[in-house]
Each structure stands twice: as C-alpha cells, then as structure tokens.
Design a protein around this motif. Structure first.
Motif, mmCIF file in Angstrom:
data_model
loop_
_atom_site.group_PDB
_atom_site.id
_atom_site.type_symbol
_atom_site.label_atom_id
_atom_site.label_comp_id
_atom_site.label_asym_id
_atom_site.label_seq_id
_atom_site.Cartn_x
_atom_site.Cartn_y
_atom_site.Cartn_z
ATOM 1 N N ARG A 59 -17.675 -5.582 -58.451
ATOM 2 C CA ARG A 59 -17.891 -6.054 -57.087
ATOM 3 C C ARG A 59 -19.106 -6.954 -57.071
ATOM 4 N NH1 ARG A 59 -16.473 -1.839 -52.691
ATOM 5 N NH2 ARG A 59 -15.396 -0.250 -53.860
ATOM 6 N N ASP A 95 -21.985 -7.816 -52.534
ATOM 7 C CA ASP A 95 -23.364 -7.684 -52.050
ATOM 8 C C ASP A 95 -24.175 -8.942 -52.336
ATOM 9 O OD1 ASP A 95 -22.839 -5.157 -51.058
ATOM 10 O OD2 ASP A 95 -23.560 -4.136 -52.862
ATOM 11 N N ALA A 136 -19.103 -8.379 -45.482
ATOM 12 C CA ALA A 136 -19.618 -7.024 -45.260
ATOM 13 C C ALA A 136 -18.478 -6.018 -45.173
ATOM 14 C CB ALA A 136 -20.471 -6.985 -43.987
ATOM 15 N N GLU A 137 -17.408 -6.390 -44.498
ATOM 16 C CA GLU A 137 -16.239 -5.513 -44.391
ATOM 17 C C GLU A 137 -15.590 -5.298 -45.753
ATOM 18 O OE1 GLU A 137 -11.829 -5.762 -42.457
ATOM 19 O OE2 GLU A 137 -13.491 -6.453 -41.205
ATOM 20 N N SER A 157 -16.969 -5.444 -48.643
ATOM 21 C CA SER A 157 -17.824 -4.667 -49.547
ATOM 22 C C SER A 157 -17.729 -3.170 -49.291
ATOM 23 C CB SER A 157 -19.278 -5.135 -49.449
ATOM 24 O OG SER A 157 -19.835 -4.768 -48.207
ATOM 25 N N GLU A 158 -17.174 -2.785 -48.157
ATOM 26 C CA GLU A 158 -17.028 -1.369 -47.826
ATOM 27 C C GLU A 158 -15.753 -0.755 -48.407
ATOM 28 O OE1 GLU A 158 -17.317 -1.209 -43.582
ATOM 29 O OE2 GLU A 158 -19.404 -1.854 -43.592
ATOM 30 N N ALA A 159 -14.882 -1.565 -48.992
ATOM 31 C CA ALA A 159 -13.625 -1.050 -49.549
ATOM 32 C C ALA A 159 -13.926 -0.145 -50.743
ATOM 33 C CB ALA A 159 -12.733 -2.208 -49.980
ATOM 34 N N SER A 160 -13.188 0.951 -50.826
ATOM 35 C CA SER A 160 -13.357 1.876 -51.946
ATOM 36 C C SER A 160 -12.695 1.301 -53.194
ATOM 37 C CB SER A 160 -12.727 3.226 -51.616
ATOM 38 O OG SER A 160 -11.310 3.102 -51.580
#
Length: 107
Positions: free
Chosen positions: A16, A19, A48-49, A51-54
C-alpha cells in the motif's frame, strides 16, 4: 500484490502506498490555486477512503479485476475462475486462489 507459496505456507504481501500519496496530495493542497483546490480535496478524500480498505478487501478487488479481465462471470470459486486467477499470477497456489475467491465472493 506479490504472491508466494510453498506446500504448507502461503505468503501474500499487500503493498500500500496510499498514505504517501495522501501526504503528497495534502502537501499540494497547501499551495493549490482556488481552481485546483476542489479537485485536490476530492482526490484526498478518495485516497483516504481507499487507504482504509483491509487486506482482504484489496485481495477481493484484485480477484474481481482479474476475472473481469478474463471475461469470467459468476462465482469466483468456479473452476474457470480459479484457473484464470492462477494464470494471472503464476506463483499463486490453488489453495491461495480458493481463499482469495472466498474473500471476493464474501465482499
């Protein structure tokens, strides 16, 4: 994504960089012109959305992308789907392909 497999072990590395990208977009916002600001703000929100994915969500997304590219519809755990996944990523074991397919169908 990088895949590796052994007879008993599955290694999946999800890379990833959202960030770092988000930091760059936020830095660009600090010097943005009024015309650029709305687009950069929207881009920051999207990043930002994302980056929140698992990791499971990212693997599921990868599975769906591979199946779409191969023109395969239906469940990700079908034999043609599993074959397409393993062709897309030759190092992917059958066990890993099945696990990823389950994640894709669950998501």
């Amino acid at each position: 994504m990088f895949f590796g497999s052994g007879k008993r072990e599955l290694t999946v590395l999800v890379v990833r960089d959202a960030d770092g990208i988000l930091d760059a977009v936020r830095a660009a916002l600090s010097t943005a012109t009024p015309e650029e600001r709305p687009g950069l703000e929207r881009a920051a929100a999207i990043i930002a959305e994302a980056s929140e994915a698992s990791a499971a969500e990212l693997r599921g997304r990868w599975v769906r992308q591979q199946l779409d590219a191969a023109g395969i519809k239906g469940p990700a755990y079908s034999i043609p789907a599993l074959k397409a996944l393993r062709q897309a990523q030759p190092g992917l074991s059958l066990l890993a392909a099945v696990e990823f397919a389950k994640e894709a169908d669950a998501g």
